[in-house]
Design a protein around this motif. Structure first.
Motif, PDB file in Angstrom:
ATOM      1  N   TRP A   1       0.876  -1.327   0.005  1.00 60.74           N
ATOM      2  CA  TRP A   1       0.080   0.191  -0.035  1.00 60.74           C
ATOM      3  C   TRP A   1       0.811   1.141   0.157  1.00 60.74           C
ATOM      4  N   ARG A   2       0.393   2.313  -0.854  1.00 59.02           N
ATOM      5  CA  ARG A   2       1.021   3.595  -0.706  1.00 59.02           C
ATOM      6  C   ARG A   2      -0.084   4.689  -0.904  1.00 59.02           C
ATOM      7  N   ALA A   3       0.162   5.782  -0.191  1.00 55.63           N
ATOM      8  CA  ALA A   3      -0.708   7.019  -0.366  1.00 55.63           C
ATOM      9  C   ALA A   3      -0.354   7.610  -1.695  1.00 55.63           C
ATOM     10  N   VAL A   4      -1.197   8.182  -2.280  1.00 50.51           N
ATOM     11  CA  VAL A   4      -1.011   9.116  -3.595  1.00 50.51           C
ATOM     12  C   VAL A   4      -0.805  10.548  -3.239  1.00 50.51           C
TER      13      VAL A   4
ATOM     14  N   PHE B   1     -15.943   4.103 -11.651  1.00 50.99           N
ATOM     15  CA  PHE B   1     -16.611   4.492 -10.288  1.00 50.99           C
ATOM     16  C   PHE B   1     -17.746   4.735 -10.510  1.00 50.99           C
ATOM     17  N   ARG B   2     -18.467   5.112 -11.509  1.00 51.52           N
ATOM     18  CA  ARG B   2     -19.749   5.739 -11.815  1.00 51.52           C
ATOM     19  C   ARG B   2     -20.796   4.283 -11.651  1.00 51.52           C
ATOM     20  N   THR B   3     -20.114   3.352 -12.502  1.00 60.07           N
ATOM     21  CA  THR B   3     -20.719   1.959 -12.558  1.00 60.07           C
ATOM     22  C   THR B   3     -20.834   1.349 -11.365  1.00 60.07           C
ATOM     23  N   ALA B   4     -19.746   1.362 -10.683  1.00 60.58           N
ATOM     24  CA  ALA B   4     -19.507   0.674  -9.310  1.00 60.58           C
ATOM     25  C   ALA B   4     -20.421   1.137  -8.195  1.00 60.58           C
ATOM     26  N   PHE B   5     -20.506   2.416  -8.267  1.00 69.45           N
ATOM     27  CA  PHE B   5     -21.045   3.073  -7.061  1.00 69.45           C
ATOM     28  C   PHE B   5     -22.369   3.956  -7.257  1.00 69.45           C
ATOM     29  N   GLY B   6     -22.655   4.172  -8.451  1.00 71.00           N
ATOM     30  CA  GLY B   6     -23.562   5.210  -9.003  1.00 71.00           C
ATOM     31  C   GLY B   6     -23.544   6.640  -8.447  1.00 71.00           C
ATOM     32  N   GLU B   7     -22.376   6.996  -8.505  1.00 74.51           N
ATOM     33  CA  GLU B   7     -21.905   8.491  -7.994  1.00 74.51           C
ATOM     34  C   GLU B   7     -20.733   8.813  -8.823  1.00 74.51           C
ATOM     35  N   GLU B   8     -20.433  10.113  -8.661  1.00 76.74           N
ATOM     36  CA  GLU B   8     -19.393  10.738  -9.312  1.00 76.74           C
ATOM     37  C   GLU B   8     -18.033  10.346  -8.455  1.00 76.74           C
ATOM     38  N   LYS B   9     -16.778  10.055  -9.255  1.00 77.36           N
ATOM     39  CA  LYS B   9     -15.588   9.767  -8.581  1.00 77.36           C
ATOM     40  C   LYS B   9     -15.365  10.785  -7.605  1.00 77.36           C
ATOM     41  N   ASN B  10     -14.571  10.369  -6.328  1.00 75.89           N
ATOM     42  CA  ASN B  10     -14.238  11.127  -5.521  1.00 75.89           C
ATOM     43  C   ASN B  10     -12.734  11.426  -5.521  1.00 75.89           C
ATOM     44  N   THR B  11     -11.882  11.837  -4.478  1.00 74.34           N
ATOM     45  CA  THR B  11     -10.593  11.937  -4.523  1.00 74.34           C
ATOM     46  C   THR B  11      -9.700  10.775  -4.059  1.00 74.34           C
ATOM     47  N   LEU B  12      -8.949  10.440  -5.253  1.00 67.87           N
ATOM     48  CA  LEU B  12      -8.009   9.583  -5.129  1.00 67.87           C
ATOM     49  C   LEU B  12      -6.863   9.601  -4.128  1.00 67.87           C
ATOM     50  N   VAL B  13      -6.914   8.805  -3.063  1.00 64.79           N
ATOM     51  CA  VAL B  13      -5.754   8.981  -1.946  1.00 64.79           C
ATOM     52  C   VAL B  13      -4.896   7.576  -1.682  1.00 64.79           C
TER      53      VAL B  13
END
Length: 219
Positions: free
Chosen positions: A64-67, A179-191
């Protein structure tokens, strides 16, 4: 008509000269930290700059690593991966027995809480109710492009890119659309980004690699 043709030709030339949007390389270096699951078994990872070697011999773990904040709005990702030896096809929707050759996690949170999160631990981050995770997988018995709910986490969705097997491929994924397909909403911030191999349930052996992992913030 001639003028329009010349304009189209000029535009095509410009596109050809510019080429696809450049990506930001994600190096495989000391910034990655390994985290185990449940019994804390460990895979073997060899960090080689733009190249990662993975061996999973009846084990499972995640690195794992932060972005960096500048990549938080990344809209696409791409990489190459290779499986020389993999595990058998499993049902990725069932808890236990759900081994897979490789998985790449992209972890997102809403912009309001992105700065206040502790990003050193993937497990702690996934416990946050505002976290969403897209997981791209090579493995399982499902059809490619299947979107599967995780049996372990209510806010984690798997997209199968390759069914179980060996080979070498290049992937180019649209984080926003998926992201839209998976969660039904707009993509949030990649961390953050995670990578895992899982062979403990089937007593399998995985020998695989990932190279040239990049994030694209715009086209």
């Amino acid at each position: 008509m001639i003028r329009e043709c010349r304009l189209l030709a000029a535009a095509s030339l410009i596109v050809a000269m510019v080429g696809p949007a450049s990506g930001e390389p994600i190096s495989f270096d000391g910034s990655w930290k390994e985290q185990g699951f449940l019994r804390l078994w460990s895979n073997q990872y060899s960090f080689q700059g733009q190249h990662l070697e993975v061996t999973s011999d009846d084990t499972v773990s995640l690195i794992w690593r932060a972005v960096e904040p500048s990549l938080g709005e990344a809209s696409k990702a791409r990489w190459g991966w290779k499986v020389r030896n993999g595990v058998v096809a499993t049902d990725l929707t069932q808890k236990g027995g759900d081994d897979r050759n490789l998985a790449i996690y992209f972890i997102f949170v809403d912009a309001e809480t992105a700065n206040g999160l502790t990003k050193k631990s993937a497990r702690r981050l996934l416990r946050n109710p505002n976290t969403r995770a897209l997981v791209y997988v090579w493995g399982g018995q499902h059809s490619p492009d299947s979107f599967l709910p995780s049996p372990y986490h209510p806010r984690l969705v798997t997209r199968v890119l390759r069914a179980s097997g060996s080979g070498e491929y290049h992937e180019d994924v649209d984080l926003e659309a998926d992201f839209r397909t998976a969660f039904g909403e707009e993509k949030n911030t990649l961390v953050g980004i995670g990578i895992s191999a899982d062979s403990d349930d089937t007593d399998g052996l995985i020998q695989a690699s990932i190279k040239n992992l990049e994030l694209v913030t715009s086209e």
